[in-house]
Design an enzyme around this catalytic site. Structure first.
Site: not given
Ligand code: NAD
Ligand code: UFG
Length: 337
Positions: A13, A35, A125, A150, A154, A201, A296
């Site tokens: 993101i 990381s 999140s 996790y 948040k 997913l 889930d």
């Molecule tokens: P991502 O893992 O791709 O990005 C996170 C970045 O933070 C990575 O580049 C990682 O190297 C860096 N990082 C982790 N720990 C660190 C540390 N201690 N010091 C410096 N850098 C560090 O994840 P993303 O999907 O881009 O998510 C970004 C943020 O959004 C996260 O806080 C995540 O929890 C939150 N978020 C993501 C989702 C999702 O579905 N992707 C949903 C809700 C919230």
């Molecule tokens: N799913 C499958 N097969 C897979 C992976 C996921 O059927 O291989 C299903 C899950 O059961 C769910 C949907 O696809 O119904 C979405 O699953 P994701 O794992 O893609 O996403 P989640 O909604 O479980 O979780 C995401 C982020 C979390 C965040 C959450 C709420 O991964 O970090 O949304 O914002 F906390």
């Protein structure tokens, strides 16, 4: 135009948000320890934006390194993406997750406070809504439970930031509650590049589409939803990135603390996403129904009203574009970045 420190800016993101920030004319400083990301993401941001920016390889746990960044730059606001995010892994490694995400955020807040930088946009999140609230999720709902460490990081970081504001009304804080970000930049140069077997997913479907995985396991088809599979509010990562631009403008101009959902307000099932991706890539993708995944829920989607009222923001892209862009990225980068 402002100077924005982007922690975690090399991640999924964060990297897409950097493109938006540079496009809007902001200066950025990316701070990441790689990381869960690769230096190549930074090259792609430069290629897409045509702009250069400062990068510091560092850990948010390292207060001295953070202080140095603030000493050397006049930073107007921070977007704080850095954190560990794998739900299942957090159950296995709670101490590492609490330490990285919570201690790391405390270090960042300390460095910000010491340098009188009190504007922050935090990556929260939809997981903070827990399992007891009815959909659609509204920002005023109670958020104090989770099913995994996790999610608790948040919940706790939101609380910490609320308390920081209570103690010092100079702060300006936006807690962005993301729903399910998927898709990729239109150029096909940036997208999601998870390590190992994808937990989520969309990257899993992408890997099935390029033949790296044999079939998608669908986690349960006996939920109380239209087709029995889980429903989520998928949001295009560029819409999400654009929401951060709005949030940055907001913290630059206001004081206070606001939690804001970033979602489309619409739900799609696992099979809806799979079929939309099949349309995008022009082939049938094999799947098998599997047992439900622990933790889930059946439904998760946003009430997206507040983001529109506060920021004038709303999602522009639908599931078809998310899949078209996600397919373009994986087709051009089958082995990631
Ligand atoms: P991502 O893992 O791709 O990005 C996170 C970045 O933070 C990575 O580049 C990682 O190297 C860096 N990082 C982790 N720990 C660190 C540390 N201690 N010091 C410096 N850098 C560090 O994840 P993303 O999907 O881009 O998510 C970004 C943020 O959004 C996260 O806080 C995540 O929890 C939150 N978020 C993501 C989702 C999702 O579905 N992707 C949903 C809700 C919230
Ligand atoms: N799913 C499958 N097969 C897979 C992976 C996921 O059927 O291989 C299903 C899950 O059961 C769910 C949907 O696809 O119904 C979405 O699953 P994701 O794992 O893609 O996403 P989640 O909604 O479980 O979780 C995401 C982020 C979390 C965040 C959450 C709420 O991964 O970090 O949304 O914002 F906390």
């Amino acid at each position: 135009m402002a100077t924005i420190l982007v922690t975690g800016g090399a991640g999924f993101i964060g990297s897409h948000t950097c493109v938006e920030l540079l496009g809007a004319g902001h200066e950025i400083i990316v701070y990441d320890n790689f990381s869960n990301s690769k230096p190549e993401a930074l090259e792609r941001i430069k290629k897409i934006s045509g702009k250069d920016f400062r990068f510091v390889e560092g850990d948010i746990l390292d207060l001295d390194a953070l202080d140095k960044v603030f000493d050397e730059n006049k930073i107007d606001a921070v977007i704080h993406f850095a954190g560990l995010k794998a739900v299942g892994e957090s159950v296995q490694k709670p101490v590492e997750y609490y330490h990285n995400n919570i201690t790391g955020t405390l270090m960042l807040i300390k460095a910000m406070r010491a340098h009188d930088c009190k504007r922050i946009v935090f990556s929260s999140s939809a997981t903070v809504y827990g399992v007891d609230n009815p959909v659609p999720y509204v920002e005023t709902m109670p958020t104090h439970t989770s099913t995994n460490p996790y999610g608790y990081t948040k919940v706790m970081i939101e609380q910490i930031l609320q308390d920081v504001y209570t103690a010092d009304k100079d702060w300006s804080i936006v807690l962005l509650r993301y729903f399910n970000p998927i898709g990729a930049h239109k150029s096909g140069l940036l997208g999601e590049d998870p390590n190992g077997i994808p937990n989520n997913l969309f990257p899993y479907i992408q890997q099935v589409a390029v033949g790296k995985r044999e079939f998608l396991g669908v986690f349960g088809n006996d939920y109380d939803t239209p087709d029995g599979t889980g429903v989520r509010d998928y949001i295009h990562v560029m819409d999400l990135a654009n929401g951060h631009l709005c949030a940055v403008d907001y913290v630059l101009a206001h004081k206070g603390v606001e939690a804001v959902n970033l979602g489309t307000g619409k739900g799609s099932s696992v099979l809806d996403v799979l079929h939309a991706f099949e349309k995008a890539c022009g082939k049938e993708l094999p799947y098998k129904i599997m047992p439900r995944r622990a933790g889930d829920i059946a439904w998760c989607y946003a009430d997206a009203t507040k983001a529109k009222e506060l920021f004038g923001w709303e999602a522009r892209y639908g599931i078809d574009e998310m899949c078209e862009d996600g397919w373009r990225f994986i087709e051009q980068n089958p082995n990631g970045l």
